[in-house]
Design an enzyme around this catalytic site. Structure first.
Site, PDB file in Angstrom:
ATOM      1  N   TYR A 187      -1.515  -0.941  10.300  1.00 47.70           N
ATOM      2  CA  TYR A 187      -1.554  -1.337   8.880  1.00 47.70           C
ATOM      3  C   TYR A 187      -0.262  -0.932   8.185  1.00 47.70           C
ATOM      4  CZ  TYR A 187      -3.329  -1.324   4.016  1.00 47.70           C
ATOM      5  OH  TYR A 187      -3.517  -1.532   2.668  1.00 47.70           O
ATOM      6  N   SER A 230       0.878  -1.176   0.000  1.00 40.06           N
ATOM      7  CA  SER A 230       0.000   0.000   0.000  1.00 40.06           C
ATOM      8  C   SER A 230       0.912   1.222   0.000  1.00 40.06           C
ATOM      9  CB  SER A 230      -0.858  -0.010   1.264  1.00 40.06           C
ATOM     10  OG  SER A 230      -1.272   1.298   1.602  1.00 40.06           O
TER      11      SER A 230
HETATM   12  N1  LIG Z   1      -8.775  -2.071  -1.431  1.00 40.11           N
HETATM   13  C1  LIG Z   1      -7.864  -1.106  -1.389  1.00 40.11           C
HETATM   14  O1  LIG Z   1      -8.161   0.098  -1.561  1.00 40.11           O
HETATM   15  C2  LIG Z   1      -6.426  -1.446  -1.156  1.00 40.11           C
HETATM   16  C3  LIG Z   1      -5.454  -0.422  -1.180  1.00 40.11           C
HETATM   17  C4  LIG Z   1      -4.111  -0.747  -0.990  1.00 40.11           C
HETATM   18  C5  LIG Z   1      -3.749  -2.064  -0.793  1.00 40.11           C
HETATM   19  N2  LIG Z   1      -4.706  -3.049  -0.770  1.00 40.11           N
HETATM   20  C6  LIG Z   1      -4.297  -4.426  -0.573  1.00 40.11           C
HETATM   21  O2  LIG Z   1      -4.714  -5.186  -1.690  1.00 40.11           O
HETATM   22  C7  LIG Z   1      -4.973  -6.538  -1.283  1.00 40.11           C
HETATM   23  C8  LIG Z   1      -6.360  -6.967  -1.754  1.00 40.11           C
HETATM   24  O3  LIG Z   1      -7.303  -6.045  -1.233  1.00 40.11           O
HETATM   25  P1  LIG Z   1      -8.880  -6.232  -1.450  1.00 40.11           P
HETATM   26  O4  LIG Z   1      -9.479  -4.875  -1.392  1.00 40.11           O
HETATM   27  O5  LIG Z   1      -9.130  -7.109  -2.637  1.00 40.11           O
HETATM   28  O6  LIG Z   1      -9.257  -7.026  -0.111  1.00 40.11           O
HETATM   29  P2  LIG Z   1     -10.605  -7.813   0.210  1.00 40.11           P
HETATM   30  O7  LIG Z   1     -11.684  -7.423  -0.747  1.00 40.11           O
HETATM   31  O8  LIG Z   1     -10.837  -7.661   1.670  1.00 40.11           O
HETATM   32  O9  LIG Z   1     -10.242  -9.326  -0.102  1.00 40.11           O
HETATM   33  C9  LIG Z   1      -9.414 -10.079   0.728  1.00 40.11           C
HETATM   34  C10 LIG Z   1      -9.301 -11.481   0.164  1.00 40.11           C
HETATM   35  O10 LIG Z   1      -8.466 -12.262   1.013  1.00 40.11           O
HETATM   36  C11 LIG Z   1      -9.199 -13.366   1.521  1.00 40.11           C
HETATM   37  N3  LIG Z   1      -8.701 -13.583   2.869  1.00 40.11           N
HETATM   38  C12 LIG Z   1      -8.785 -12.732   3.926  1.00 40.11           C
HETATM   39  N4  LIG Z   1      -8.183 -13.276   4.989  1.00 40.11           N
HETATM   40  C13 LIG Z   1      -7.685 -14.471   4.585  1.00 40.11           C
HETATM   41  C14 LIG Z   1      -6.959 -15.501   5.214  1.00 40.11           C
HETATM   42  N5  LIG Z   1      -6.589 -15.402   6.502  1.00 40.11           N
HETATM   43  N6  LIG Z   1      -6.591 -16.594   4.505  1.00 40.11           N
HETATM   44  C15 LIG Z   1      -6.976 -16.711   3.218  1.00 40.11           C
HETATM   45  N7  LIG Z   1      -7.656 -15.772   2.554  1.00 40.11           N
HETATM   46  C16 LIG Z   1      -8.006 -14.678   3.241  1.00 40.11           C
HETATM   47  C17 LIG Z   1     -10.670 -12.956   1.422  1.00 40.11           C
HETATM   48  O11 LIG Z   1     -11.568 -14.027   1.300  1.00 40.11           O
HETATM   49  P3  LIG Z   1     -12.151 -14.789   2.609  1.00 40.11           P
HETATM   50  O12 LIG Z   1     -12.772 -13.743   3.460  1.00 40.11           O
HETATM   51  O13 LIG Z   1     -13.100 -15.810   2.054  1.00 40.11           O
HETATM   52  O14 LIG Z   1     -10.969 -15.437   3.250  1.00 40.11           O
HETATM   53  C18 LIG Z   1     -10.615 -12.214   0.093  1.00 40.11           C
HETATM   54  O15 LIG Z   1     -10.553 -13.144  -0.963  1.00 40.11           O
HETATM   55  C19 LIG Z   1      -4.784  -6.558   0.236  1.00 40.11           C
HETATM   56  O16 LIG Z   1      -3.485  -6.997   0.550  1.00 40.11           O
HETATM   57  C20 LIG Z   1      -4.939  -5.100   0.626  1.00 40.11           C
HETATM   58  O17 LIG Z   1      -4.271  -4.772   1.837  1.00 40.11           O
HETATM   59  C21 LIG Z   1      -6.029  -2.770  -0.946  1.00 40.11           C
END
Ligand SMILES: NC(=O)c1ccc[n+]([C@@H]2O[C@H](COP(=O)([O-])OP(=O)(O)OC[C@H]3O[C@@H](n4cnc5c(N)ncnc54)[C@H](OP(=O)(O)O)[C@@H]3O)[C@@H](O)[C@H]2O)c1
Length: 232
Positions: free
Chosen positions: A150, A137
């Site tokens: 975070y 991030s």
């Molecule tokens: N969204 C943003 O604006 C943003 C910005 C900067 C960085 N990021 C980073 O980008 C990445 C993806 O973000 P996102 O927005 O797609 O997140 P998200 O929508 O919350 O998705 C998280 C994914 O990880 C799975 N997950 C969560 N905990 C887990 C565990 N312990 N073991 C296995 N699977 C797990 C969830 O499915 P289940 O719940 O079924 O496990 C889901 O598939 C993350 O690393 C986040 O920090 C996001």
């Protein structure tokens, strides 16, 4: 098009779904992992390439190892890992952050990455090719206000990526990360209904960067943390 095998952890998330569709469109065979079986299986069924649906909590050492081994057992190899598992906590000054939040941030964003990399590297060394890709991030390098847990976890992830890159120097394996600002996901649209989404990072563009980093053409990039600022 490729016939390589990629493991996507966190595949059912707002970013993961788009990454899965993008990699599938370029011929990758995909192992898709998350904790909720229904969502993983539905995503796997929706893709027009060979897929393997895996249900696991990859913050647990044995489960992370099993996800990697299952990919190898099903497809015979593992070429690319896109570790999308991660999570956000923010909005509190440091004295207010509970130890549970601190530990959850470290487990989700940092420990899971260590566990997946630790399990995947030996398989990648077997055929001297591998791409380990992570999602940090902008906060991992330049924290904003009230995101200490975070930011520290993502900062640790960025150092882990550079450490893996040092370990794999001189091999066909690389480790890199993208470091996005706010991504245009359904969850962010729900959380910030009045935001100017045109400034956000489009998941399709993020997926395109990951696709390039996974390719043979990116062989000389190792240990990079690529900031994706969007247009903000
Ligand atoms: N969204 C943003 O604006 C943003 C910005 C900067 C960085 N990021 C980073 O980008 C990445 C993806 O973000 P996102 O927005 O797609 O997140 P998200 O929508 O919350 O998705 C998280 C994914 O990880 C799975 N997950 C969560 N905990 C887990 C565990 N312990 N073991 C296995 N699977 C797990 C969830 O499915 P289940 O719940 O079924 O496990 C889901 O598939 C993350 O690393 C986040 O920090 C996001």
């Amino acid at each position: 098009m490729t016939n390589r095998v990629a493991l996507l952890t966190g595949a059912t998330g707002g970013v993961g779904r788009v990454v899965a569709e993008t990699f599938a469109a370029h011929g990758y065979r995909l192992a898709l992992a998350a904790r909720h079986a229904d969502a993983v299986e539905a995503l796997a069924d929706s893709l027009a390439v060979p897929t393997l649906a895996l249900t696991a909590d990859v913050t647990l050492p044995e489960a992370a190892a099993e996800v990697v081994q299952a990919t190898k057992a099903d497809f015979g190899r593992l070429d690319v890992v896109v570790h999308l598992v991660g999570g956000y906590a923010g909005g509190k000054a440091l004295p207010e952050i509970e130890i549970e939040t601190w530990e959850r941030m470290l487990r989700l964003n940092l420990t899971s990455a260590f566990l997946i990399a630790r399990a995947a590297l030996p398989l990648m060394h077997e055929h001297d090719f591998g791409r380990l890709l992570f999602v940090s991030s902008l906060h991992g390098h330049a924290p904003g206000k009230h995101v200490a847990a975070y930011a520290a976890a993502k900062g640790g992830l960025e150092t882990l990526v550079r450490a893996i890159a040092a370990d794999t120097r001189g091999t066909g394996i690389t480790a890199n990360a993208v470091a996005p600002g706010i991504i245009d996901t359904p969850a962010n649209r729900r959380a910030m209904p009045n935001a100017d989404t045109s400034a956000w990072v489009a998941p399709e563009r993020l997926a395109a960067v990951l696709l390039f980093l996974a390719s043979e053409a990116a062989a000389d990039i190792n240990g990079a943390i690529l900031p994706l600022r969007g247009r903000g």
